[in-house]
Design a protein around this motif. Structure first.
Motif, PDB file in Angstrom:
ATOM      1  N   SER A  83       0.840  -1.207   0.000  1.00 37.31           N
ATOM      2  CA  SER A  83       0.000   0.000   0.000  1.00 37.31           C
ATOM      3  C   SER A  83       0.871   1.251   0.000  1.00 37.31           C
ATOM      4  N   PHE A 109      -6.196  -6.704  -5.178  1.00 34.68           N
ATOM      5  CA  PHE A 109      -6.415  -6.556  -3.745  1.00 34.68           C
ATOM      6  C   PHE A 109      -6.913  -5.123  -3.505  1.00 34.68           C
ATOM      7  N   TYR A 187       2.528  -8.908  -5.635  1.00 33.86           N
ATOM      8  CA  TYR A 187       2.614  -9.515  -4.300  1.00 33.86           C
ATOM      9  C   TYR A 187       2.260 -11.005  -4.339  1.00 33.86           C
ATOM     10  N   GLN A 188       1.365 -11.398  -5.256  1.00 37.71           N
ATOM     11  CA  GLN A 188       0.957 -12.812  -5.298  1.00 37.71           C
ATOM     12  C   GLN A 188       1.763 -13.626  -6.312  1.00 37.71           C
ATOM     13  N   LYS A 211       4.603 -13.241   1.596  1.00 38.78           N
ATOM     14  CA  LYS A 211       3.905 -14.343   0.915  1.00 38.78           C
ATOM     15  C   LYS A 211       4.934 -15.270   0.266  1.00 38.78           C
TER      16      LYS A 211
HETATM   17  C1  LIG Z   1      -2.062  -8.808  -4.347  1.00 33.72           C
HETATM   18  C2  LIG Z   1      -1.963  -8.073  -3.037  1.00 33.72           C
HETATM   19  N1  LIG Z   1      -1.664  -6.766  -3.047  1.00 33.72           N
HETATM   20  C3  LIG Z   1      -1.581  -6.058  -1.905  1.00 33.72           C
HETATM   21  C4  LIG Z   1      -1.822  -6.648  -0.689  1.00 33.72           C
HETATM   22  C5  LIG Z   1      -1.717  -5.810   0.555  1.00 33.72           C
HETATM   23  O1  LIG Z   1      -0.371  -5.526   0.804  1.00 33.72           O
HETATM   24  P1  LIG Z   1       0.088  -4.586   2.013  1.00 33.72           P
HETATM   25  O2  LIG Z   1      -0.614  -5.092   3.224  1.00 33.72           O
HETATM   26  O3  LIG Z   1       1.580  -4.815   2.069  1.00 33.72           O
HETATM   27  O4  LIG Z   1      -0.264  -3.203   1.682  1.00 33.72           O
HETATM   28  C6  LIG Z   1      -2.125  -8.013  -0.628  1.00 33.72           C
HETATM   29  C7  LIG Z   1      -2.362  -8.655   0.683  1.00 33.72           C
HETATM   30  O5  LIG Z   1      -2.815  -9.750   0.793  1.00 33.72           O
HETATM   31  C8  LIG Z   1      -2.209  -8.729  -1.838  1.00 33.72           C
HETATM   32  O6  LIG Z   1      -2.512 -10.029  -1.855  1.00 33.72           O
END
Ligand SMILES: Cc1ncc(COP(=O)(O)O)c(C=O)c1O
Length: 380
Positions: A83, A109, A187-188, A211
């Motif tokens: 974020s 997300f 992130y995924q 992750k």
């Molecule tokens: C694809 C994806 N983006 C962002 C996030 C949130 O990330 P962060 O908590 O580091 O902002 C997640 C959390 O599960 C996620 O799966």
């Protein structure tokens, strides 16, 4: 198939007690990551503080992440969350009358959508691409939406919900043909799907460590293409964004060269120790090998789920999915707890249970987990 990662699996002693299939949420703890965290604590205990040593490890973590995605080390910034990284990029953009559109699928997300929406007060105009019934997004939807007003095309590489994977290279080429930047939430995917930022030609790519990168929460990596970074002046800034953080001049706002200008305050050091160890392990093995193995586990997972007539919410085509397979169930949160009581860790999201293996998982673990889900659904 002969399990290819017997030696590496031994680095995860916790796997003798549990079946850990939640890398889409938190991966299993390994000895190298545990040792790295202890190393930080020992250096603190021993030296009182080891500022230079700690900063070196932050740089080591950046270097490992750069190697993982084929970037240069000075194209990586470190922040505390995805974020934060998305906000840092969004804040560095100018949403002009000619170019103010952000195109993003509504399957990312939610925090990414929130970041873009928060810039509507700065004249951003967000277009959410609706998902198909199977929670995928068609290339044609991007084709229709991206136009000469599009400033950013914001793409989740792999969906957090069902593992749907998108082709970064073709989307990037489409977006660039209209003059749009390409922002990727990886992130995924990072750590389980090979990523080459040069070949796919994306502009910005972000991923956290918790992750598939085998690390801990509280640290995220941000790639910004060097030529682009030097044109951007982030609104969120701090002393580590400066050319020389140790100049201690408060009246000069000189942005560091390259992506380092997206660093902000004192970096999350202990988290950098952990994520350095996790990513180094992945680089040692090679993400391509991991990806190939995970495709094999994906096939097995889908076939076993079909055999037990479970409702699959993920793409059936392996080329369209990352590691995660989502099974639609009535009470996902209850089932997550029920499986946990049997030593099986999966992750609930809305109406699905996500089975997200990493290289340390075996075929037997996948089959046992699907059977446990099928059994729970019959007996519940
Ligand atoms: C694809 C994806 N983006 C962002 C996030 C949130 O990330 P962060 O908590 O580091 O902002 C997640 C959390 O599960 C996620 O799966």
């Amino acid at each position: 198939m002969n399990y290819p990662f017997k030696e590496q699996r031994k680095l995860f002693p916790t796997l003798t007690k549990t079946i850990h299939l939640s890398s889409c949420s938190q991966s299993a703890i390994s000895l190298p990551v545990k040792d790295a965290i202890n190393h930080y604590l020992e250096s603190w205990t021993e030296y009182g503080m080891d500022w230079m040593g700690w900063m070196e490890r932050v740089q080591d973590a950046k270097n490992e992440f750069a190697a993982l995605i084929n970037a240069e080390p000075d194209e990586i910034a470190v922040l505390s969350s995805v974020s934060d990284a998305a906000s840092a990029f969004a804040g560095a953009l100018s949403f002009t009358a000619e170019r103010n559109k952000v195109v993003t699928p509504d399957i990312d997300f939610p925090c990414i959508g929130h970041v873009w929406l928060s810039h509507e007060r700065r004249n951003a105009q967000v277009t959410f691409l609706p998902a198909e019934e199977d929670q995928t997004i068609l290339f044609e939807s991007y084709e229709k939406a991206i136009d000469s007003q599009t400033l950013v095309t914001s793409i989740p590489h792999v969906s957090y919900y069902n593992g749907f994977k998108q082709n970064l290279k073709s989307l990037s080429s489409l977006a660039h043909s209209k003059g749009s930047y390409v922002f990727v939430d990886a992130y995924q995917s990072a750590g389980s799907v090979s990523i080459d930022v040069k070949d796919s030609n994306v502009d910005v790519l972000v991923a956290g460590a918790q992750k598939f990168l085998l690390g801990v929460p509280g640290i995220a990596f941000m790639y910004v293409k060097k030529e682009l970074a030097n044109q951007l002046e982030p609104l969120t800034t701090g002393w580590f964004s400066r050319k020389n953080p140790f100049a201690f001049t408060n009246q000069v706002l000189d942005y560091a060269d390259g992506t380092g200008r997206f660093d902000t305050g004192t970096p999350p050091m202990i988290n950098a120790y952990a994520s350095h160890a996790g990513i180094a392990l992945l680089n040692d093995i090679g993400v391509k090998r991991i990806e190939t193995y995970l495709e094999h586990l994906s096939k097995l997972c889908l076939e076993t789920a079909q055999k037990h007539r479970l409702e699959i919410a993920s793409p059936i085509d392996i080329a369209q999915k990352g590691s995660t397979t989502a099974i639609r169930v009535k009470n996902a949160v209850y089932l997550e707890g029920h499986l946990k009581s049997q030593g099986i860790i999966v992750s609930a999201r809305n109406d699905v249970l996500r089975i997200a293996p990493h290289f340390y998982n075996t075929e037997e673990e996948i089959v046992q987990t699907i059977e446990a889900i099928a059994h729970a659904l019959i007996t519940k």
